[in-house]
Design a protein around this motif. Structure first.
Motif, PDB file in Angstrom:
ATOM      1  N   CYS A  17      -0.699 -74.952 -38.200  1.00 50.16           N
ATOM      2  CA  CYS A  17      -1.759 -74.279 -37.439  1.00 50.16           C
ATOM      3  C   CYS A  17      -1.996 -72.873 -37.989  1.00 50.16           C
ATOM      4  O   CYS A  17      -1.038 -72.163 -38.312  1.00 50.16           O
ATOM      5  CB  CYS A  17      -1.357 -74.169 -35.974  1.00 50.16           C
ATOM      6  SG  CYS A  17      -0.813 -75.730 -35.274  1.00 50.16           S
TER       7      CYS A  17
ATOM      8  N   THR B 242      -6.497 -70.814 -35.239  1.00 53.18           N
ATOM      9  CA  THR B 242      -7.693 -71.374 -34.585  1.00 53.18           C
ATOM     10  C   THR B 242      -7.879 -72.842 -34.914  1.00 53.18           C
ATOM     11  O   THR B 242      -8.630 -73.546 -34.251  1.00 53.18           O
ATOM     12  CB  THR B 242      -8.975 -70.633 -35.034  1.00 53.18           C
ATOM     13  OG1 THR B 242      -8.990 -70.585 -36.465  1.00 53.18           O
ATOM     14  CG2 THR B 242      -9.019 -69.228 -34.471  1.00 53.18           C
TER      15      THR B 242
ATOM     16  N   ALA C 130      -6.055 -76.563 -37.116  1.00 56.19           N
ATOM     17  CA  ALA C 130      -4.791 -77.195 -37.492  1.00 56.19           C
ATOM     18  C   ALA C 130      -5.043 -78.338 -38.454  1.00 56.19           C
ATOM     19  O   ALA C 130      -6.105 -78.964 -38.436  1.00 56.19           O
ATOM     20  CB  ALA C 130      -4.086 -77.727 -36.247  1.00 56.19           C
TER      21      ALA C 130
ATOM     22  N   VAL D 152      -4.294 -75.611 -29.878  1.00 54.78           N
ATOM     23  CA  VAL D 152      -4.547 -74.483 -30.793  1.00 54.78           C
ATOM     24  C   VAL D 152      -5.786 -73.717 -30.333  1.00 54.78           C
ATOM     25  O   VAL D 152      -5.787 -72.475 -30.279  1.00 54.78           O
ATOM     26  CB  VAL D 152      -4.690 -74.988 -32.245  1.00 54.78           C
ATOM     27  CG1 VAL D 152      -5.142 -73.868 -33.169  1.00 54.78           C
ATOM     28  CG2 VAL D 152      -3.362 -75.549 -32.726  1.00 54.78           C
TER      29      VAL D 152
ATOM     30  N   PHE E 179      -1.861 -69.440 -32.154  1.00 50.23           N
ATOM     31  CA  PHE E 179      -0.624 -70.057 -32.646  1.00 50.23           C
ATOM     32  C   PHE E 179      -0.717 -70.228 -34.163  1.00 50.23           C
ATOM     33  O   PHE E 179      -1.526 -70.995 -34.678  1.00 50.23           O
ATOM     34  CB  PHE E 179      -0.409 -71.423 -31.980  1.00 50.23           C
ATOM     35  CG  PHE E 179       0.928 -72.017 -32.351  1.00 50.23           C
ATOM     36  CD1 PHE E 179       2.048 -71.808 -31.537  1.00 50.23           C
ATOM     37  CD2 PHE E 179       1.091 -72.737 -33.534  1.00 50.23           C
ATOM     38  CE1 PHE E 179       3.285 -72.322 -31.905  1.00 50.23           C
ATOM     39  CE2 PHE E 179       2.329 -73.240 -33.897  1.00 50.23           C
ATOM     40  CZ  PHE E 179       3.427 -73.038 -33.086  1.00 50.23           C
TER      41      PHE E 179
ATOM     42  N   LEU F 214       3.351 -76.665 -35.295  1.00 49.40           N
ATOM     43  CA  LEU F 214       3.460 -77.139 -33.916  1.00 49.40           C
ATOM     44  C   LEU F 214       4.088 -78.535 -33.988  1.00 49.40           C
ATOM     45  O   LEU F 214       3.563 -79.429 -34.653  1.00 49.40           O
ATOM     46  CB  LEU F 214       2.076 -77.168 -33.269  1.00 49.40           C
ATOM     47  CG  LEU F 214       2.026 -77.276 -31.750  1.00 49.40           C
ATOM     48  CD1 LEU F 214       2.870 -76.215 -31.055  1.00 49.40           C
ATOM     49  CD2 LEU F 214       0.566 -77.152 -31.269  1.00 49.40           C
TER      50      LEU F 214
END
Ligand code: AMP
Ligand code: GLY
Length: 431
Positions: A199, A202, A204, A254, A264, A268
């Motif tokens: 990520c 904004t 991913a 995200v 983030f 993840l």
């Protein structure tokens, strides 16, 4: 570039192994590292939780990029500190790391983002927690809000077990402050898997999935551990399920975290339960988020990854993964964890591990060190609970498994043990 990896486990050895291969890496440090990591990086004797000392080291040594392995330094704010010092960093801010650091925060956040997950309640009051259990019935899951070294989750088969788990945390304070607040949630019955996405704050990009084996002994018996072995890809995560995880969990999370001012940046790690939907079709539900690579999931992901890890993680740290499309070797990978007798309870440190060089010669095998330290005369000594991650790649999961266990059998370590049934679900499916 001068790159610093923070951490000392098998995950960090695998990360260092992949980073060291990158043409972007001129010099690699690892803090604090271990005996295996020392073969690919210069180990620096600073604990990852000493966030001021790590930042000072990175500044003094003109480090160009830091990759943070474990969750604790992230929750303590290491990534914030490094970024404030102007050092590009792969890993979330303390505010975003709360997705792992506080289960209550995570559950409330994903509820706002519409992510499919277990129904739950948050409690700081014992009587309210008991009343919730009485209403919901069993099986039910009691979790400490804070990090409890992987021990804060109790699966309760009946309400009395749940009452006992509540008292242990809230009255007995077994987990200290981590258990002052509890999340109590619906039990999800299904097949568990791990999924990873990179990520950039904004957006991913999907990485891959893996399946871990959390219980200490064969047949999924014995106490819960950090993970006794993994393989990747995980057959339960079909392309359709992975697409659903990206669309319904990762991307909404995200975007939601960005919209709430806690972007983030990092990996993840979605702990997934694949349950049976109303008409019998498999449906992924989110069990938990971690804000780091899994250990030992990272070992199999790095063994499979063909593209440049540094390029990918740097793109995330610089805020744009849109041009990234991770490429994989046309192979499966499997990791067998060798642990010290007694783990996850008390275990001995300092026992001698022999014949590692010969084991590492088995075709397709990489031995990642998880808890080792150098001994006299070049010896390798056990220095943790999980000690080695014997990892193999091959065209099929069954072949990777055969190679990994061949290497395990060459390792001379009487005080250690491993599971013999890693990837049993894949074997049952004839893979
Ligand atoms: P966690 O620390 O949240 O990953 O929980 C540890 C383990 O407990 C997970 O890997 C699952 O195997 C199990 N677990 C956690 N939550 C649930 C749930 N709601 N239903 C069933 N099993 C769960
Ligand atoms: N292997 C599971 C974890 O890293 O949390």
């Amino acid at each position: 570039m001068k790159i610093l990896v923070v951490g000392s486990g098998g995950r960090e050895h695998a990360l260092c192994w992949a980073v060291a291969r990158s043409p972007l890496c001129d010099k690699l440090y690892c803090a604090p590292g271990n005996a295996g990591i020392a073969a690919v990086a210069e180990c620096v004797d600073i604990s990852g939780n000493k966030i001021d000392a790590i930042t000072d080291f990175a500044t003094a040594n003109a480090i160009d990029f830091v990759i943070v392995g474990p969750e604790e330094p992230l929750v303590l704010g290491l990534a914030d500190k490094l970024r404030a010092a102007g050092i590009p960093t792969f890993g979330p801010s303390a505010a975003a790391a709360a997705l792992e650091g506080s289960k209550g925060f995570m559950k409330d956040a994903v509820a706002r983002f519409g992510v499919p997950t277990a129904a739950y309640g948050r409690f700081t009051d014992r009587d309210a927690a008991r009343a919730f259990v009485a209403r919901q019935g069993a099986p039910i899951v009691v979790k400490t809000d804070g990090l409890a070294a992987g021990k804060g989750v109790t699966i309760c088969q009946n309400v009395d077990e749940a009452y006992a788990a509540i008292d242990e945390a809230m009255v007995g304070r077994r987990f200290g402050d981590a258990g002052a607040e509890l999340v109590i949630e619906e039990f999800l019955d299904g097949e568990e898997a791990s999924f990873f996405a990179i990520c950039d704050g904004t957006n991913a990009v999907a990485l891959a999935g893996a399946q871990d084996h959390k219980r200490a002994f064969d047949g999924d018996q014995g106490p819960n551990t950090g993970g006794m072995g993994t393989y990747s890809p995980a057959p339960v995560l079909t392309p359709a399920i992975e697409a659903e995880i990206m669309d319904k969990m990762i991307l909404p999370t995200v975007r939601g975290m960005a919209a709430e001012g806690k972007p983030f940046v990092g990996v993840l790690f979605a702990g997934i339960m694949v349950v049976n939907g109303p008409d019998g079709q498999p449906v992924p539900k989110l069990l938990e988020y971690n804000v780091r690579f899994g250990d030992p999931e990272c070992q199999v992901l790095m063994r499979r990854l063909k593209s440049d890890l540094v390029e990918l993680l740097l793109a995330a740290a610089q805020g744009d993964v849109s041009g990234q499309q991770p490429q994989w070797h046309d192979e499966a990978a499997l990791c067998v964890v060798m642990a010290a007798d007694g783990y996850p309870g008390d275990y001995q440190k300092g026992t001698r591990i022999g014949n590692l060089a010969a084991a590492g010669q088995v075709p397709g095998v990489e031995i990642f060190h998880a808890g080792t330290k150098p001994g006299p005369d070049g010896a390798v000594l056990a220095n943790g609970g999980r000690v080695l991650g014997v990892t193999a790649g091959a065209a099929r999961i069954a072949e990777a498994r055969e190679l990994a266990y061949r290497a395990v059998d060459l390792i001379d370590w009487k005080e250690g043990f491993c599971r013999r049934d890693i990837a049993w679900r894949a074997m049952a499916r004839g893979l």
